[in-house]
Design an enzyme around this catalytic site. Structure first.
Site, PDB file in Angstrom:
ATOM      1  N   ARG A 236       0.858  -1.175   0.000  1.00  0.00           N
ATOM      2  CA  ARG A 236       0.000   0.000   0.000  1.00  0.00           C
ATOM      3  C   ARG A 236       0.899   1.230   0.000  1.00  0.00           C
ATOM      4  O   ARG A 236       1.975   1.231   0.610  1.00  0.00           O
ATOM      5  CB  ARG A 236      -0.919   0.029   1.217  1.00  0.00           C
ATOM      6  CG  ARG A 236      -1.726  -1.222   1.414  1.00  0.00           C
ATOM      7  CD  ARG A 236      -2.636  -1.541   0.270  1.00  0.00           C
ATOM      8  NE  ARG A 236      -3.831  -0.709   0.234  1.00  0.00           N
ATOM      9  CZ  ARG A 236      -4.741  -0.758  -0.739  1.00  0.00           C
ATOM     10  NH1 ARG A 236      -4.565  -1.594  -1.755  1.00  0.00           N
ATOM     11  NH2 ARG A 236      -5.799   0.022  -0.698  1.00  0.00           N
ATOM     12  N   GLU A 265      -3.397   8.393  -5.311  1.00  0.00           N
ATOM     13  CA  GLU A 265      -3.443   7.867  -6.675  1.00  0.00           C
ATOM     14  C   GLU A 265      -4.642   8.451  -7.416  1.00  0.00           C
ATOM     15  O   GLU A 265      -5.699   8.630  -6.813  1.00  0.00           O
ATOM     16  CB  GLU A 265      -3.528   6.333  -6.646  1.00  0.00           C
ATOM     17  CG  GLU A 265      -2.299   5.680  -6.035  1.00  0.00           C
ATOM     18  CD  GLU A 265      -2.359   4.153  -6.048  1.00  0.00           C
ATOM     19  OE1 GLU A 265      -3.318   3.586  -6.633  1.00  0.00           O
ATOM     20  OE2 GLU A 265      -1.463   3.529  -5.475  1.00  0.00           O
ATOM     21  N   HIS A 284       0.076   1.388 -10.293  1.00  0.00           N
ATOM     22  CA  HIS A 284      -0.703   0.394  -9.538  1.00  0.00           C
ATOM     23  C   HIS A 284      -1.172  -0.735 -10.463  1.00  0.00           C
ATOM     24  O   HIS A 284      -2.378  -1.025 -10.558  1.00  0.00           O
ATOM     25  CB  HIS A 284      -1.902   1.046  -8.847  1.00  0.00           C
ATOM     26  CG  HIS A 284      -2.387   0.273  -7.657  1.00  0.00           C
ATOM     27  ND1 HIS A 284      -2.964   0.863  -6.559  1.00  0.00           N
ATOM     28  CD2 HIS A 284      -2.376  -1.062  -7.379  1.00  0.00           C
ATOM     29  CE1 HIS A 284      -3.291  -0.055  -5.667  1.00  0.00           C
ATOM     30  NE2 HIS A 284      -2.946  -1.238  -6.147  1.00  0.00           N
TER      31      HIS A 284
END
Length: 327
Positions: A236, A265, A284
């Site tokens: 994370r 993000e 990601h």
């Protein structure tokens, strides 16, 4: 050890309502035709539709809409499934304190993320980014590169993803130490982390986000690492103090790093992280291989069939810990 609460589950309606917190593209749930009423919501409509849902599928696993909508009035779904491994985006205090069962997508991303980490390790060891840069400049420059076999890795996070990463690195000849929440056979406890970091050539963060792991990779931890160490975060974004990592790279406290997850993000175009020397930025995507959305939808349908039959659900999250226990 904390024992997860086992809520009493009322009988399942003949045709339960599944509410999907949408993302594009939506999930393929054709197998539930006639067996469930599928409804859809976004962040603006989730709160008003929650009281009418038996099940909530959090398909938009980047959204924090569940945290905002859950405290409202009226009944709440008895089961929430998120199409992600992490659950920090939805586990507000109200949901955490409720009897609602929460499950995650554990098992879908393990191998893909392990391959991605291995690719980063090999790319750094073999200096592939520099090779491509030299090629673009039509420059012939012979160099020596590193062997991966015989190096050491420290993987932080002993869940399925961390174990898959460790197994893949070991297959490359890397001596790998796995660090988890508690020490047990094959897994080191948090008290051993600094010692392992100081010896590692590769440090991989794959831990869930909890109060204990938030910001764990800070200036002190980067200072513990070897100047030749390479750091990868596929856990994370909030595990890492990003300014501290950027400074460690600029000062060459470590040799390089790769981030696939970030505190915010998507990463803003004006973020200084784009230009930090030695840092690989990816959006990601480490677990997202061809067909991954279909795998996530198929997993939910399998879980739904168990739930509708009154069978125990897999991947039940311990809401006090913030992850699925048993590893």
């Amino acid at each position: 050890m904390t024992t997860p609460r086992t809520p009493s589950v009322p009988p399942v309606p003949a045709v339960p309502t599944v509410l999907v917190l949408d993302a594009d593209p939506p999930p393929r749930l054709g197998r539930l035709t006639g067996r469930a009423r599928i409804e859809h919501a976004d962040a603006s409509t989730l709160a008003e539709r929650l009281p009418h849902a038996d099940v909530l599928l959090v398909w938009d696993f980047t959204s924090h809409a569940v945290r905002a909508a859950w405290p409202g009035e009226g009944p709440r779904p008895r089961w929430v499934h998120t199409a992600s491994a992490g659950v920090d985006h939805l586990l507000g205090p109200e949901l955490a304190g409720s009897d609602t069962v929460v499950t995650n997508a554990r098992g879908v991303f393990d191998g893909a993320i392990a391959e991605y980490v291995a690719a980063l390790v090999l790319a750094h060891a073999k200096d592939l980014p520099r090779t491509l840069e030299l090629q673009r400049g039509r420059t012939w420059r012979h160099r020596e590169t590193r062997r991966v076999a015989g190096t050491r890795a420290c993987v932080v996070g002993s869940g399925p993803i961390g174990r898959a990463i460790a197994g893949t690195l070991r297959a490359l000849g890397v001596t790998t130490a796995l660090v988890g929440r508690t020490a047990r056979p094959g897994v080191y406890g948090p008290g051993e982390l600094d010692r392992l970091l100081s010896r590692a050539d590769w440090v991989v963060a794959a831990a869930p986000l909890t109060d204990a792991t938030r910001g764990m990779f800070d200036a002190r931890r980067f200072g513990v690492m070897q100047p030749s160490a390479y750091f990868v975060n596929v856990g994370r974004g909030q595990l890492v103090v990003e300014d501290a990592l950027a400074e460690a790279l600029r000062r060459r406290w470590i040799a390089g790093a790769a981030l696939d997850v970030f505190e915010t993000e998507p990463l803003a175009p004006d973020s200084p992280l784009w230009e930090v020397p030695g840092l690989v930025v990816s959006p990601h995507m480490s677990g997202d291989t061809v067909g991954w959305r279909d795998e996530l939808a198929a997993q939910f349908v399998e879980f739904f069939e168990l739930w509708a039959a009154g069978e125990p659900l897999p991947n039940v999250v311990d809401k006090d810990r913030g992850y699925v226990p048993g590893h």
